[in-house]
Design an enzyme around this catalytic site. Structure first.
Site, short mmCIF file in Angstrom:
data_model
loop_
_atom_site.label_atom_id
_atom_site.label_comp_id
_atom_site.label_asym_id
_atom_site.label_seq_id
_atom_site.Cartn_x
_atom_site.Cartn_y
_atom_site.Cartn_z
N SER A 207 -51.88 100.86 28.09
CA SER A 207 -50.50 100.43 28.41
C SER A 207 -50.03 99.39 27.39
O SER A 207 -48.83 99.25 27.15
CB SER A 207 -50.44 99.79 29.80
OG SER A 207 -51.19 100.50 30.72
N ARG B 178 -54.65 102.74 8.97
CA ARG B 178 -55.31 102.72 10.29
C ARG B 178 -55.34 104.10 10.95
O ARG B 178 -56.30 104.46 11.62
CB ARG B 178 -54.59 101.72 11.20
CG ARG B 178 -54.81 100.26 10.80
CD ARG B 178 -54.02 99.34 11.73
NE ARG B 178 -54.44 99.53 13.11
CZ ARG B 178 -55.49 98.91 13.67
NH1 ARG B 178 -56.20 98.05 12.97
NH2 ARG B 178 -55.80 99.13 14.92
N ASP C 72 -63.43 101.80 20.57
CA ASP C 72 -62.82 100.75 19.75
C ASP C 72 -63.41 100.75 18.34
O ASP C 72 -64.58 101.08 18.14
CB ASP C 72 -63.09 99.39 20.43
CG ASP C 72 -62.20 98.29 19.86
OD1 ASP C 72 -61.19 98.61 19.20
OD2 ASP C 72 -62.52 97.11 20.08
N GLY C 73 -62.57 100.36 17.38
CA GLY C 73 -63.07 100.17 16.00
C GLY C 73 -62.50 101.13 14.97
O GLY C 73 -62.88 101.09 13.81
N ASN D 28 -51.00 99.29 24.18
CA ASN D 28 -50.95 99.78 22.79
C ASN D 28 -49.52 100.02 22.29
O ASN D 28 -49.30 100.15 21.08
CB ASN D 28 -51.79 101.06 22.62
CG ASN D 28 -53.29 100.80 22.59
OD1 ASN D 28 -54.08 101.67 22.95
ND2 ASN D 28 -53.70 99.61 22.17
N ARG E 102 -65.49 92.90 26.05
CA ARG E 102 -64.49 92.77 27.12
C ARG E 102 -64.09 94.16 27.61
O ARG E 102 -64.36 95.17 26.98
CB ARG E 102 -63.27 91.98 26.63
CG ARG E 102 -62.63 92.52 25.39
CD ARG E 102 -61.39 91.71 24.97
NE ARG E 102 -60.93 92.14 23.67
CZ ARG E 102 -61.06 91.44 22.54
NH1 ARG E 102 -61.61 90.25 22.55
NH2 ARG E 102 -60.61 91.93 21.39
N SER F 253 -60.77 94.97 28.59
CA SER F 253 -59.43 95.32 28.10
C SER F 253 -58.64 96.22 29.04
O SER F 253 -58.05 97.22 28.61
CB SER F 253 -59.52 95.96 26.71
OG SER F 253 -60.10 95.08 25.79
C1 FPP Z 1 -59.02 101.38 19.41
O1 FPP Z 1 -59.40 101.11 18.07
C2 FPP Z 1 -58.65 102.78 19.50
C3 FPP Z 1 -57.44 103.22 19.92
C4 FPP Z 1 -56.34 102.35 20.32
C5 FPP Z 1 -57.15 104.65 19.95
C6 FPP Z 1 -58.31 105.49 20.35
C7 FPP Z 1 -58.01 106.87 19.94
C8 FPP Z 1 -58.92 107.74 19.45
C9 FPP Z 1 -60.36 107.52 19.35
C10 FPP Z 1 -58.51 109.04 18.99
C11 FPP Z 1 -58.28 109.97 20.11
C12 FPP Z 1 -56.87 109.86 20.36
C13 FPP Z 1 -56.12 110.80 20.84
C14 FPP Z 1 -54.70 110.53 20.67
C15 FPP Z 1 -56.62 112.03 21.49
P1 FPP Z 1 -58.57 100.03 17.28
O2 FPP Z 1 -57.44 100.72 16.63
O3 FPP Z 1 -58.18 98.92 18.19
O4 FPP Z 1 -59.62 99.56 16.22
P2 FPP Z 1 -59.77 98.08 15.63
O5 FPP Z 1 -60.23 97.22 16.77
O6 FPP Z 1 -60.83 98.27 14.59
O7 FPP Z 1 -58.44 97.70 15.08
#
Ligand code: FPP
Length: 249
Positions: free
Chosen positions: A61, A28, A15-16, A63, A182, A184
């Site tokens: 699921s 993003r 995450d992040g 996302n 969490r 998730s």
């Molecule tokens: C959550 O961060 C991350 C994801 C939903 C995608 C995770 C994907 C990768 C690390 C890249 C690898 C992916 C593939 C397709 C091989 P967030 O977007 O929720 O971050 P935020 O909480 O800062 O918004």
């Protein structure tokens, strides 16, 4: 013999990425691209440290509810990552498994997953599970449906065998980056006795040293699996061996 102070199976909620990008005034998707770089480093670090199974949450699921351009960006990124990374993973002896509901993915993406699994199917150094269009509730429901369809009684062991991660033991260490506390909908069934490690580090910043910090934390844990500390001491074990009838990795 593998080193018992190194977790056999590490699972990660990466995450992040979005915050990493936004804080740099980038879109993003740039954060997700940097996330792929962090994932490559993490795979190598896990191999170097003797981790036998790595499982990551790449697309949940839920996302699908993100903006369309982010969803299609993640699908494209998966395709690009497969083209670029599979030869490296292959050379490193990593066996890939994709875990999740494939039926909702495009036929091109589905074909890419099948090919990557086929190309790496003989590898034995580390198992790399990529949870894509995955949800813990989906997994429990599909496992229960399999049992219903085949007329089996719903027992813990039968469900365990029908789960999407039946090919590996449960995770020992579950890491979540990005500061949220969490789960998730990740590995709901399999994380029953996992040690949880949360870090504020954003996923693109999660490097080898950060993995080492998580492993140091893991080493401090006494894993009791329902037993008492005194029982473990009498048995002369730092933690009881959890018996898995079906999981082999
Ligand atoms: C959550 O961060 C991350 C994801 C939903 C995608 C995770 C994907 C990768 C690390 C890249 C690898 C992916 C593939 C397709 C091989 P967030 O977007 O929720 O971050 P935020 O909480 O800062 O918004």
């Amino acid at each position: 013999m593998s080193d018992p102070s190194v977790p056999h199976h590490v699972a990660i909620v990466m995450d992040g990425n979005g915050r990493w990008a936004t804080s740099r005034y980038l879109p993003r998707i740039a954060g997700h691209k940097q996330g792929v770089e962090a994932l490559r480093t993490c795979v190598q670090s896990c191999i170097d440290r003797g981790v036998a199974v790595l499982t990551v949450f790449a697309f949940s699921s839920e996302n699908w509810n993100r903006p369309t351009e982010e969803v299609s960006g993640l699908m494209d990124l998966l395709g690009m990552a497969l083209t670029r990374e599979v030869p490296r993973l292959q050379a490193n002896g990593v066996r890939m498994h994709f875990v999740g509901n494939r039926l909702q993915l495009s036929s091109k993406v589905q074909a890419g997953l099948v090919q990557a699994e086929l190309d790496t199917s003989k590898n034995q150094r580390m198992i790399f599970n990529i949870c894509f269009n995955y949800g813990g509730r989906w997994d429990i429901a599909q496992a229960a449906q399999k049992l219903v369809d085949s007329g089996q009684a719903i027992t813990e062991m039968a469900l365990d065998r029908a789960m999407a991660l039946a090919h590996v033991p449960d995770p020992d260490l579950l890491i979540r980056t990005g500061g949220e506390l969490r789960i998730s909908n990740f590995l709901l069934w399999q994380s029953a006795y996992s040690e949880f490690y949360f870090t504020n580090k954003l996923w693109p910043d999660f490097d080898a040293a950060a993995l080492d910090e998580a492993i140091v934390f893991f080493k401090t844990r006494e894993r009791r699996f329902g037993q008492t500390s005194a029982q473990l001491k009498t048995q002369g074990k730092s933690h009881p061996v959890k018996v898995h009838a079906v999981k082999v990795a």
